[in-house]
Design an enzyme around this catalytic site. Structure first.
Site, short mmCIF file in Angstrom:
data_model
loop_
_atom_site.label_atom_id
_atom_site.label_comp_id
_atom_site.label_asym_id
_atom_site.label_seq_id
_atom_site.Cartn_x
_atom_site.Cartn_y
_atom_site.Cartn_z
N LYS A 17 -1.84 -12.32 -9.81
CA LYS A 17 -2.80 -13.24 -9.18
C LYS A 17 -4.20 -12.68 -9.35
CE LYS A 17 -4.12 -11.93 -4.67
NZ LYS A 17 -4.81 -12.41 -3.52
N LYS A 34 0.85 -1.18 0.00
CA LYS A 34 0.00 0.00 0.00
C LYS A 34 0.89 1.25 0.00
CE LYS A 34 -4.11 1.96 1.30
NZ LYS A 34 -5.03 2.39 0.40
N LYS A 72 -9.78 -9.27 -6.64
CA LYS A 72 -10.88 -8.35 -6.98
C LYS A 72 -10.37 -6.93 -7.16
CE LYS A 72 -12.45 -8.77 -2.25
NZ LYS A 72 -11.76 -10.03 -2.08
P1 ADP Z 1 -8.70 -10.74 -3.20
O1 ADP Z 1 -7.22 -10.75 -3.54
O2 ADP Z 1 -9.54 -11.00 -4.39
O3 ADP Z 1 -9.09 -9.49 -2.44
P2 ADP Z 1 -8.78 -11.96 -0.63
O4 ADP Z 1 -7.52 -11.26 -0.26
O5 ADP Z 1 -10.06 -11.52 -0.01
O6 ADP Z 1 -8.93 -11.94 -2.23
O7 ADP Z 1 -8.54 -13.50 -0.38
C1 ADP Z 1 -9.45 -14.42 0.23
C2 ADP Z 1 -8.80 -15.79 0.28
O8 ADP Z 1 -8.60 -16.29 -1.04
C3 ADP Z 1 -7.40 -15.78 0.94
O9 ADP Z 1 -7.19 -16.99 1.65
C4 ADP Z 1 -6.49 -15.71 -0.23
O10 ADP Z 1 -5.23 -16.24 0.05
C5 ADP Z 1 -7.23 -16.52 -1.28
N1 ADP Z 1 -6.95 -16.01 -2.63
C6 ADP Z 1 -7.21 -14.78 -3.11
N2 ADP Z 1 -6.86 -14.65 -4.39
C7 ADP Z 1 -6.34 -15.85 -4.74
C8 ADP Z 1 -5.77 -16.37 -5.94
N3 ADP Z 1 -5.68 -15.63 -7.04
N4 ADP Z 1 -5.32 -17.62 -5.94
C9 ADP Z 1 -5.42 -18.39 -4.83
N5 ADP Z 1 -5.94 -17.96 -3.67
C10 ADP Z 1 -6.39 -16.72 -3.61
#
Ligand code: ADP
Ligand code: TRP
Length: 340
Positions: free
Chosen positions: A200, A116, A203
């Site tokens: 990766k 950030k 959202k």
């Molecule tokens: P985002 O990156 O979309 O905001 P979050 O940080 O809310 O997702 O992640 C929620 C869960 O999903 C966590 O355990 C995270 O490690 C897993 N996760 C998020 N994106 C991925 C991805 N691209 N591949 C595998 N696991 C993911």
């Protein structure tokens, strides 16, 4: 990841209103599989969402959305304790204690904060909730003394910090109150690539494929996915390895011979991207058909989710309060004046 009779805990932050397939394959699916072999505790990390969401309606909507997603995807209240973080005050209470066993320097090295800082390049725009986020996460975990914490790769550093905090605490009081939790991270799907083919799926990067959105939205997400950037026309031989569309086929398509056939034709320059993507869309619809139907049902009767969360809060609260009391006794906050 097949641990029998071992306690597992994980949480998810409702920072968006619905989960995507990266969340599902990286975190939710492995978590739900563990329901059958372990004692599982899963929670909605609503307090964590405050680091980014300061709009009441959005937060309410996200919490409901992700709770329904989880239940629709297979969270079984007969097998797992499912609850909301804010329903168990011990999370916040333990966080206040744990902040004293981690140093400021180590906190500054946490990725969420560093990323950030790099993006906004300004300490004035980072709230303390974000800075302290990993301490709340350590409290979430240590309250339940789990053997393992199934998460995606991006959460590894937080589990490592949790272990450090637990060790520092145990050492300070010559105790073994906190067992050190293991990160349970899948090698194959700990990091699902986004539709940009680069980063990766996340959202915040807008490179996701959803699960519960309208068909038209999902179709559009799939159709706009990157494939092999070196392939200009359908008759050029294409590369399958590392190609996001084939990665998704491997994850979603229950028709293995169709996937093999598409790969062969792709390598030979005998299939267009549109056909590969259309088949991926069909596979997505098959894969999530029952979850999508279940989600509709849950939406029309929120009582089911309410009951699951109320029961989960009671069961989680019992365990969490026990640990908090143990901690208070260990550190001297419980003494002869308030210890019955
Ligand atoms: P985002 O990156 O979309 O905001 P979050 O940080 O809310 O997702 O992640 C929620 C869960 O999903 C966590 O355990 C995270 O490690 C897993 N996760 C998020 N994106 C991925 C991805 N691209 N591949 C595998 N696991 C993911
Ligand atoms: N930080 C996790 C995420 O962004 C959510 C989370 C909060 C969590 N507390 C946790 C995960 C404790 C595992 C254990 O997805």
């Amino acid at each position: 990841m097949t641990q029998t009779n071992k306690r597992i805990l994980s949480g998810i932050t409702p920072s968006g209103s619905s989960l995507h397939i990266g969340n599902y394959f990286g975190a939710v699916k492995p978590q739900l599989e563990l329901q059958n072999t372990a004692e599982t505790y899963y929670f909605m990390a609503d307090l964590h969402a405050l680091t980014t969401i300061h709009d009441k309606e959005t937060l309410e909507k996200n919490i409901t959305g992700v709770v329904l997603d989880y239940i629709a995807l297979g969270l079984d209240p007969a097998k797992s304790v499912f609850f909301r973080q804010s329903d168990v005050p011990a999370h916040s209470q333990l966080m206040v204690v744990l902040g004293n066993y981690v140093m400021y320097g180590q906190m500054q090295r946490m990725h969420a904060f560093k990323d950030k800082l790099q993006k906004d390049a300004n300490e004035e725009s980072i709230n303390m909730g974000l800075f302290n986020y990993p301490i709340l996460m350590a409290a979430d975990i240590l309250l339940y003394k789990p053997y393992g914490v199934p998460v995606g790769e991006d959460q590894r550093q937080h589990i490592e910090l949790t272990r450090d905090i637990a060790e520092n605490f145990n050492k300070a009081y010559q105790t073994d109150v906190f067992p050190l939790p293991e990160p349970l991270i899948s090698k194959e799907v700990g990091k699902v690539v986004g539709t940009d083919g680069q980063r990766k799926m996340s959202k915040s990067l807008g490179n996701t494929i959803g699960i519960f959105e309208d068909e038209a939205v999902i179709r559009k997400q799939i159709m706009s996915s990157f494939t092999d950037p070196n392939r200009k026309k359908a008759t050029d031989p294409g590369t399958v390895e590392g190609n996001p569309v084939f990665i998704y086929h491997e994850l979603l398509n229950d028709n293995a011979s169709e996937v093999e056939e598409l790969k062969t034709r792709y390598r030979a320059g005998k299939v267009g991207d549109v056909e590969v993507k259309e088949k991926l869309f069909q596979a997505h619809q098959r894969y999530f058909a029952s979850a999508r139907a279940k989600r509709k049902e849950l939406e029309s009767n929120l009582e089911v989710a309410r009951d699951i969360l109320a029961d989960g809060a009671l069961r989680a609260g019992k365990l969490a309060t026990e640990t908090l009391e143990e901690v208070y006794r260990t550190i001297g906050i419980r003494n002869q004046l308030n210890n019955k």
